[in-house]
Scaffold this motif. Structure first.
Motif, short mmCIF file in Angstrom:
data_model
loop_
_atom_site.label_atom_id
_atom_site.label_comp_id
_atom_site.label_asym_id
_atom_site.label_seq_id
_atom_site.Cartn_x
_atom_site.Cartn_y
_atom_site.Cartn_z
N GLN A 43 -17.75 -23.67 -10.44
CA GLN A 43 -18.76 -22.75 -10.97
C GLN A 43 -18.16 -21.40 -11.36
N GLU A 44 -17.08 -21.01 -10.72
CA GLU A 44 -16.49 -19.70 -10.98
C GLU A 44 -15.13 -19.84 -11.64
N SER A 45 -14.64 -18.75 -12.15
CA SER A 45 -13.34 -18.73 -12.82
C SER A 45 -12.21 -19.14 -11.88
N SER A 46 -12.31 -18.75 -10.62
CA SER A 46 -11.26 -19.09 -9.66
C SER A 46 -11.21 -20.60 -9.40
N ASP A 47 -12.36 -21.26 -9.50
CA ASP A 47 -12.39 -22.72 -9.34
C ASP A 47 -11.63 -23.40 -10.47
N PHE A 48 -11.81 -22.89 -11.69
CA PHE A 48 -11.12 -23.48 -12.83
C PHE A 48 -9.62 -23.17 -12.80
N HIS A 49 -9.25 -22.02 -12.25
CA HIS A 49 -7.84 -21.70 -12.09
C HIS A 49 -7.18 -22.69 -11.13
N ARG A 50 -7.86 -23.01 -10.06
CA ARG A 50 -7.34 -23.99 -9.08
C ARG A 50 -7.16 -25.36 -9.72
N ILE A 51 -8.13 -25.76 -10.54
CA ILE A 51 -8.03 -27.05 -11.24
C ILE A 51 -6.86 -27.04 -12.22
N SER A 52 -6.66 -25.90 -12.89
CA SER A 52 -5.54 -25.77 -13.82
C SER A 52 -4.21 -25.92 -13.10
N GLN A 53 -4.07 -25.30 -11.94
CA GLN A 53 -2.84 -25.42 -11.17
C GLN A 53 -2.62 -26.86 -10.72
N LEU A 54 -3.68 -27.53 -10.32
CA LEU A 54 -3.58 -28.92 -9.89
C LEU A 54 -3.18 -29.82 -11.07
N ALA A 55 -3.73 -29.54 -12.24
CA ALA A 55 -3.37 -30.33 -13.44
C ALA A 55 -1.89 -30.16 -13.78
N LYS A 56 -1.38 -28.95 -13.63
CA LYS A 56 0.05 -28.73 -13.88
C LYS A 56 0.91 -29.51 -12.87
N GLY A 57 0.46 -29.57 -11.64
CA GLY A 57 1.18 -30.35 -10.63
C GLY A 57 1.16 -31.84 -10.95
N ILE A 58 0.02 -32.32 -11.44
CA ILE A 58 -0.08 -33.74 -11.82
C ILE A 58 0.88 -34.04 -12.97
N MET A 59 0.95 -33.14 -13.94
CA MET A 59 1.87 -33.35 -15.06
C MET A 59 3.33 -33.33 -14.60
N LEU A 60 3.64 -32.45 -13.66
CA LEU A 60 5.00 -32.40 -13.13
C LEU A 60 5.36 -33.68 -12.39
N THR A 61 4.44 -34.21 -11.60
CA THR A 61 4.73 -35.47 -10.91
C THR A 61 4.85 -36.63 -11.90
N GLY A 62 4.12 -36.57 -13.00
CA GLY A 62 4.28 -37.58 -14.04
C GLY A 62 5.66 -37.54 -14.65
N LEU A 63 6.18 -36.34 -14.89
CA LEU A 63 7.54 -36.21 -15.42
C LEU A 63 8.58 -36.70 -14.42
N ILE A 64 8.38 -36.39 -13.15
CA ILE A 64 9.29 -36.87 -12.11
C ILE A 64 9.28 -38.39 -12.07
N LEU A 65 8.10 -38.98 -12.23
CA LEU A 65 7.98 -40.44 -12.24
C LEU A 65 8.78 -41.05 -13.38
N LEU A 66 8.78 -40.39 -14.55
CA LEU A 66 9.56 -40.91 -15.68
C LEU A 66 11.04 -40.96 -15.34
N PHE A 67 11.54 -39.96 -14.65
CA PHE A 67 12.95 -39.96 -14.27
C PHE A 67 13.24 -41.01 -13.20
N LEU A 68 12.30 -41.26 -12.31
CA LEU A 68 12.51 -42.25 -11.26
C LEU A 68 12.50 -43.67 -11.80
N ILE A 69 11.67 -43.93 -12.79
CA ILE A 69 11.56 -45.28 -13.34
C ILE A 69 12.76 -45.60 -14.24
N ALA A 70 13.19 -44.61 -15.02
CA ALA A 70 14.26 -44.85 -16.00
C ALA A 70 15.61 -45.06 -15.37
#
Length: 70
Positions: A43-70
């Protein structure tokens, strides 16, 4: 997105990469579902900031996964 991740899990299981499937579930699926829950409750801007940080972490783990699989 989910269907592609599930398809990737099936391929990795056939290749006997159980650790990669576990990594996908723990580091991608669970945070992704949690971010959807947070987005639903946001509901607030701080909630969306937290979601943004979590999304960046998910993208980083996806990149790490690419290196682990290859």
């Amino acid at each position: 997105l989910f269907s592609m991740l599930i398809y990737l899990c099936q391929i990795l299981l056939q290749m006997a990469n159980c650790w990669a499937v576990g990594f996908i579930v723990l580091a991608v699926f669970l945070p992704l579902f949690y971010s959807f829950y947070l987005l639903w409750k946001a509901q607030e801007s701080s909630d969306f900031h937290r979601i943004s940080q979590l999304a960046k972490g998910i993208m980083l783990t996806g990149l790490i996964l690419l290196f682990l699989i290859a």
